[in-house]
Design a protein around this motif. Sequence first.
Motif, PDB file in Angstrom:
ATOM      1  N   MET A   1      21.757  -0.643   9.714  1.00 53.61           N
ATOM      2  CA  MET A   1      21.009  -1.502   8.511  1.00 53.61           C
ATOM      3  C   MET A   1      19.741  -2.079   8.959  1.00 53.61           C
ATOM      4  N   PRO A   2      19.597  -2.643  10.052  1.00 58.01           N
ATOM      5  CA  PRO A   2      18.220  -2.907  10.375  1.00 58.01           C
ATOM      6  C   PRO A   2      17.409  -1.924  10.546  1.00 58.01           C
ATOM      7  N   VAL A   3      17.771  -0.772  11.234  1.00 58.69           N
ATOM      8  CA  VAL A   3      17.022   0.499  11.179  1.00 58.69           C
ATOM      9  C   VAL A   3      16.646   1.059   9.950  1.00 58.69           C
ATOM     10  N   ILE A   4      17.554   1.234   8.921  1.00 59.02           N
ATOM     11  CA  ILE A   4      17.360   1.626   7.747  1.00 59.02           C
ATOM     12  C   ILE A   4      16.416   0.802   6.949  1.00 59.02           C
ATOM     13  N   LEU A   5      16.492  -0.482   7.036  1.00 59.86           N
ATOM     14  CA  LEU A   5      15.364  -1.536   6.157  1.00 59.86           C
ATOM     15  C   LEU A   5      14.025  -1.218   6.726  1.00 59.86           C
ATOM     16  N   ALA A   6      13.885  -1.111   8.019  1.00 65.76           N
ATOM     17  CA  ALA A   6      12.772  -1.044   8.663  1.00 65.76           C
ATOM     18  C   ALA A   6      12.112   0.325   8.280  1.00 65.76           C
ATOM     19  N   ASP A   7      13.027   1.390   8.214  1.00 65.88           N
ATOM     20  CA  ASP A   7      12.140   2.650   7.703  1.00 65.88           C
ATOM     21  C   ASP A   7      11.987   2.688   6.419  1.00 65.88           C
ATOM     22  N   VAL A   8      12.645   2.114   5.571  1.00 71.58           N
ATOM     23  CA  VAL A   8      12.239   1.714   4.157  1.00 71.58           C
ATOM     24  C   VAL A   8      11.068   1.051   4.043  1.00 71.58           C
ATOM     25  N   ASP A   9      10.677  -0.094   4.947  1.00 66.28           N
ATOM     26  CA  ASP A   9       9.439  -0.796   4.972  1.00 66.28           C
ATOM     27  C   ASP A   9       8.311   0.085   5.352  1.00 66.28           C
ATOM     28  N   LEU A  10       8.632   0.982   6.153  1.00 67.25           N
ATOM     29  CA  LEU A  10       7.578   2.037   6.808  1.00 67.25           C
ATOM     30  C   LEU A  10       7.123   2.939   5.509  1.00 67.25           C
ATOM     31  N   LEU A  11       8.118   3.365   4.904  1.00 64.89           N
ATOM     32  CA  LEU A  11       8.106   4.462   3.849  1.00 64.89           C
ATOM     33  C   LEU A  11       7.194   3.612   2.827  1.00 64.89           C
ATOM     34  N   ASP A  12       7.448   2.452   2.502  1.00 57.35           N
ATOM     35  CA  ASP A  12       6.982   1.550   1.316  1.00 57.35           C
ATOM     36  C   ASP A  12       5.463   1.534   1.676  1.00 57.35           C
ATOM     37  N   ALA A  13       5.028   1.211   2.906  1.00 55.75           N
ATOM     38  CA  ALA A  13       3.656   0.981   3.465  1.00 55.75           C
ATOM     39  C   ALA A  13       2.871   2.260   3.350  1.00 55.75           C
ATOM     40  N   GLN A  14       3.547   3.616   3.669  1.00 54.37           N
ATOM     41  CA  GLN A  14       3.005   4.872   3.333  1.00 54.37           C
ATOM     42  C   GLN A  14       2.717   5.314   1.965  1.00 54.37           C
ATOM     43  N   ILE A  15       3.746   4.920   1.317  1.00 51.70           N
ATOM     44  CA  ILE A  15       3.750   5.181  -0.265  1.00 51.70           C
ATOM     45  C   ILE A  15       2.387   4.657  -0.757  1.00 51.70           C
ATOM     46  N   VAL A  16       2.056   3.361  -0.370  1.00 54.33           N
ATOM     47  CA  VAL A  16       1.155   2.672  -0.922  1.00 54.33           C
ATOM     48  C   VAL A  16      -0.468   3.508  -0.782  1.00 54.33           C
ATOM     49  N   THR A  17      -0.447   3.905   0.318  1.00 51.89           N
ATOM     50  CA  THR A  17      -1.668   4.783   0.531  1.00 51.89           C
ATOM     51  C   THR A  17      -1.786   6.183  -0.044  1.00 51.89           C
ATOM     52  N   LEU A  18      -0.606   6.796  -0.654  1.00 56.55           N
ATOM     53  CA  LEU A  18      -0.780   8.269  -0.872  1.00 56.55           C
ATOM     54  C   LEU A  18      -1.862   8.602  -2.116  1.00 56.55           C
ATOM     55  N   ASP A  19      -1.963   7.774  -2.986  1.00 52.82           N
ATOM     56  CA  ASP A  19      -3.353   7.730  -3.751  1.00 52.82           C
ATOM     57  C   ASP A  19      -4.714   7.289  -3.831  1.00 52.82           C
ATOM     58  N   ARG A  20      -4.786   6.617  -2.319  1.00 48.24           N
ATOM     59  CA  ARG A  20      -6.039   5.981  -2.074  1.00 48.24           C
ATOM     60  C   ARG A  20      -6.283   6.045  -0.651  1.00 48.24           C
ATOM     61  N   THR A  21      -7.399   6.078  -0.397  1.00 52.55           N
ATOM     62  CA  THR A  21      -8.024   5.943   1.104  1.00 52.55           C
ATOM     63  C   THR A  21      -7.570   4.710   1.595  1.00 52.55           C
ATOM     64  N   PRO A  22      -6.660   4.776   2.621  1.00 49.84           N
ATOM     65  CA  PRO A  22      -6.145   3.380   3.288  1.00 49.84           C
ATOM     66  C   PRO A  22      -7.438   2.463   3.641  1.00 49.84           C
ATOM     67  N   THR A  23      -7.019   1.337   3.520  1.00 51.62           N
ATOM     68  CA  THR A  23      -7.896   0.358   3.805  1.00 51.62           C
ATOM     69  C   THR A  23      -7.552  -0.265   5.249  1.00 51.62           C
ATOM     70  N   GLU A  24      -8.301  -1.034   5.785  1.00 50.15           N
ATOM     71  CA  GLU A  24      -7.968  -1.710   7.239  1.00 50.15           C
ATOM     72  C   GLU A  24      -6.508  -2.361   6.998  1.00 50.15           C
ATOM     73  N   VAL A  25      -6.449  -3.066   6.000  1.00 48.07           N
ATOM     74  CA  VAL A  25      -5.174  -3.819   5.742  1.00 48.07           C
ATOM     75  C   VAL A  25      -3.874  -2.886   5.691  1.00 48.07           C
ATOM     76  N   ASP A  26      -4.293  -1.754   5.072  1.00 46.27           N
ATOM     77  CA  ASP A  26      -3.254  -0.896   4.915  1.00 46.27           C
ATOM     78  C   ASP A  26      -2.685  -0.262   6.305  1.00 46.27           C
ATOM     79  N   ASP A  27      -3.764   0.072   6.993  1.00 43.98           N
ATOM     80  CA  ASP A  27      -3.706   0.524   8.552  1.00 43.98           C
ATOM     81  C   ASP A  27      -2.838  -0.355   9.383  1.00 43.98           C
ATOM     82  N   ARG A  28      -3.094  -1.775   9.119  1.00 41.99           N
ATOM     83  CA  ARG A  28      -2.257  -2.468  10.060  1.00 41.99           C
ATOM     84  C   ARG A  28      -1.006  -2.839   9.256  1.00 41.99           C
ATOM     85  N   ARG A  29      -0.754  -2.624   8.263  1.00 46.46           N
ATOM     86  CA  ARG A  29       0.550  -2.758   7.665  1.00 46.46           C
ATOM     87  C   ARG A  29       1.476  -1.734   7.990  1.00 46.46           C
ATOM     88  N   ILE A  30       0.753  -0.420   8.004  1.00 50.42           N
ATOM     89  CA  ILE A  30       1.554   0.664   8.227  1.00 50.42           C
ATOM     90  C   ILE A  30       1.995   0.425  10.043  1.00 50.42           C
TER      91      ILE A  30
END
Length: 89
Positions: free
Chosen positions: A32-61
């Motif tokens: 479960m910790p791996v699954i939740l961490a992967d979900v967080d990573l996917l969430d961070a990547q999904i946010v940047t799909l429709d726009r250019t990633p900002t520096e904050v987005d890059d750090r979050r990813i």
Amino acid sequence: MEHIVTVQDAVTAFPDWIEPTDAELDAIEQEMPVILADVDLLDAQIVTLDRTPTEVDDRRIRRARRRALAARVALVNRATGTSLPGGAA
């Protein structure tokens, strides 16, 4: 006109082998910790799909990727029962 009637037993009666076993549920709980961490990573990547990633987005990813990798390392270390000193993998 013909009426369609559902039969409750036919809808809800499943053989025991369809349900996950206790061992499978324990394995999911261990991962479960791996699954939740992967979900967080996917969430961070999904946010940047429709726009250019900002520096904050890059750090979050990057942080999410590090957490996902750390969770995988922790899972492998738990599975093998060994841990290197200093937290190294």
